[in-house]
Write an enzyme that holds these catalytic residues in place. Structure first.
Site, PDB file in Angstrom:
ATOM      1  CD  GLU A 199      -1.015   9.827  -5.555  1.00  0.00           C
ATOM      2  OE1 GLU A 199      -1.746   9.504  -4.605  1.00  0.00           O
ATOM      3  OE2 GLU A 199      -1.263  10.730  -6.353  1.00  0.00           O
ATOM      4  CG  ASP A 200       3.829   7.936  -7.421  1.00  0.00           C
ATOM      5  OD1 ASP A 200       3.112   8.928  -7.642  1.00  0.00           O
ATOM      6  OD2 ASP A 200       4.548   7.830  -6.409  1.00  0.00           O
TER       7      ASP A 200
END
Ligand code: MN
Length: 488
Positions: free
Chosen positions: A75-76
């Protein structure tokens, strides 16, 4: 937090596993998150480490702890789930993908709530371990809320209280539920929280400890007499549940007698009953407060003996008596279930997990899904016995009609009366846990009575009554639609 602490914690519950891969996962995540900071100013990797540590605390298995370390990577960072899969295999990659899916929810208000719940349930039925990771992730986020703007803090706390905490309870992971609730309580009602903390955890502490010392000095010699291995812990209610109880019952703090309890953990089931005997000969039990959840476990699998006695100074004290395995299960819920299952292969999926899967197959509309799950799962359950001694699990406040349909559709359709604990009962009467019920049927009857819909509590009974009343003869329809004459 550092990786060594996680490995050590993990080895406590899994001494034989090769933990090299935990170090590899840490290196991978650390590299991916390099340079990233959290809102609190800490390096981002700290969040991943804390999440993995909480997972190790609830005795999660190896792939789950690895996925905990990696949960924010796709996600990051610029690493993808493919990269995770290449390095750590499909099982871990699937867990991480599950978390990523739960992650971004863009709706607002009630829509957000619904979407959130739906995703949780979906994740739960594909791999329940995704939910464990999500809870631990949320717990650490709550512990570090102060980095966020106040409005966002409150939103996260509210959402946790409405969605995460009840689901943690449903899964029996009480340890996480309590921690989540108290953190949210503190964020949402800071004044109330401080008041209770002051009164309960600071002022009364010495008094309380003295009292338990008194009980222990009476009890321990008796346990030693029969040469029993034991472990006694004092269990305190967490602040949020005291707050809730005070609100519900509108009572003052002092009057809530089950604010604390003593828990006695012994090696085996036989010893549980021995300890119960000793406690009941030392102090007078309070009537109707003895519960044998070992012989008849709660629907979520909870097992323990509960009794409340009048202790020194005639104060009421609750005792919970259980084995180590039962204790772990009650604190870590399904997570422990997982753990013991892998150890001795005899665990089985709790009934309600199966039920969620069934409901989900049946209902595609989210609103209906939530309504059904709330009705069927969040409610407490009772066990009712047939004359043959078979136990049937029913929703609380169920009636003999619910019971009849639980046995068989025909028994439900033909029910005309009920004998409850050897006495003639009514079909709309509320059943109690442990009731022995016999249904009287009329073989000539084929269709249920639509009026039963007014009082039945289970989905199954409601569905069957609707289904068969609809199929009934036209005379049957006529009763409900006066003015329409049946065709010949
Ligand atoms: Mn996270």
């Amino acid at each position: 937090m550092n990786i060594d602490r996680i490995v050590k914690k993990f080895q406590e519950s899994h001494p034989d596993e090769d933990t090299t891969v935990l170090y590899l996962a840490y290196d991978f995540a650390n590299e991916a998150h390099t340079g990233q900071l959290r809102k609190t100013g800490e390096p981002y990797i700290q969040h991943a480490l804390h999440t993995a540590f909480i997972l190790a605390e609830i005795k999660a298995d190896l792939p789950t702890v690895i996925a905990g370390l990696l949960h924010d990577v796709p996600e990051d960072t610029d690493r993808t789930n493919k990269d995770v899969q290449k390095n750590f295999g499909e099982e871990v990659a699937n867990l991480v993908a599950g978390i990523t899916k739960l992650g971004k929810i863009k709706y607002r208000g009630i829509e957000r709530y619904r979407e959130n719940l739906k995703r949780m349930f979906l994740a739960m039925t594909t791999d329940i371990r995704v939910i464990f990771i999500k809870f631990c992730d949320r717990l650490h986020n709550l512990r570090t809320l102060e980095g966020l703007p106040p409005a966002k803090q409150k939103r996260i706390a509210q959402e946790t209280l409405e969605i995460y905490a009840p689901i943690a309870g449903m899964l029996g992971i009480w340890r996480l539920k309590w921690q989540l609730e108290d953190l949210c309580f503190k964020c949402l009602y800071p004044k109330k929280f401080q008041e209770l903390e002051q009164e309960y955890e600071i002022e009364k502490k010495a008094e309380r400890n003295q009292y338990f010392q008194k009980i222990k000095t009476e009890l321990i010699p008796r346990l030693k007499e029969i040469d029993l291995k034991y472990n006694i812990e004092v269990r305190f209610k967490h602040l949020y549940s005291i707050f809730q109880k005070m609100q519900r019952k509108d009572r003052k703090f002092d009057e809530i007698y089950d604010v604390f309890a003593l828990r006695v953990v012994v090696p085996d089931i036989n010893s549980c009953y021995k300890v119960l005997g000793i406690i009941h000969t030392l102090w007078k039990p309070k009537p109707n407060r003895f519960k044998d959840y070992i012989a008849v476990p709660k629907p979520n699998g909870y097992r323990s003996l509960h009794t409340t006695i009048f202790g020194p100074e005639s104060k009421a004290v609750e005792f919970q008596i259980r084995t180590q395995e039962m204790n772990d299960e009650s604190l870590y819920g399904l997570a422990a279930h997982w753990y013991y299952k892998s150890k001795n292969q005899n665990g089985q999926q709790p009934l309600w997990v199966k039920e969620i899967i069934d409901i989900q197959k049946e209902v595609s509309d989210t609103n209906e899904l939530i309504k059904n799950i709330k009705l069927n799962i969040f409610n407490d359950r009772i066990f009712v016995f047939s004359p043959k001694g078979d136990a049937f699990e029913l929703t609380e406040h169920s009636t003999p009609i619910d019971f009849a349909y639980a046995i068989h559709t025909n028994i439900g359709n033909q029910a005309t009366g009920a004998i409850i604990n050897d006495r003639l009962g009514k079909l709309d009467q509320e059943l109690k846990n442990g009731d022995l019920v016999e249904i009287i049927t009329d073989k000539g009857r084929q269709y249920p009575n639509r009026d039963w819909l007014k009082f039945v509590k289970t989905k199954r009974a409601r569905d069957r009554i609707k289904q068969f009343a609809r199929k009934g003869p036209l005379e049957n329809i006529k009763r409900f639609l006066p003015g329409i004459k049946p065709k010949k």
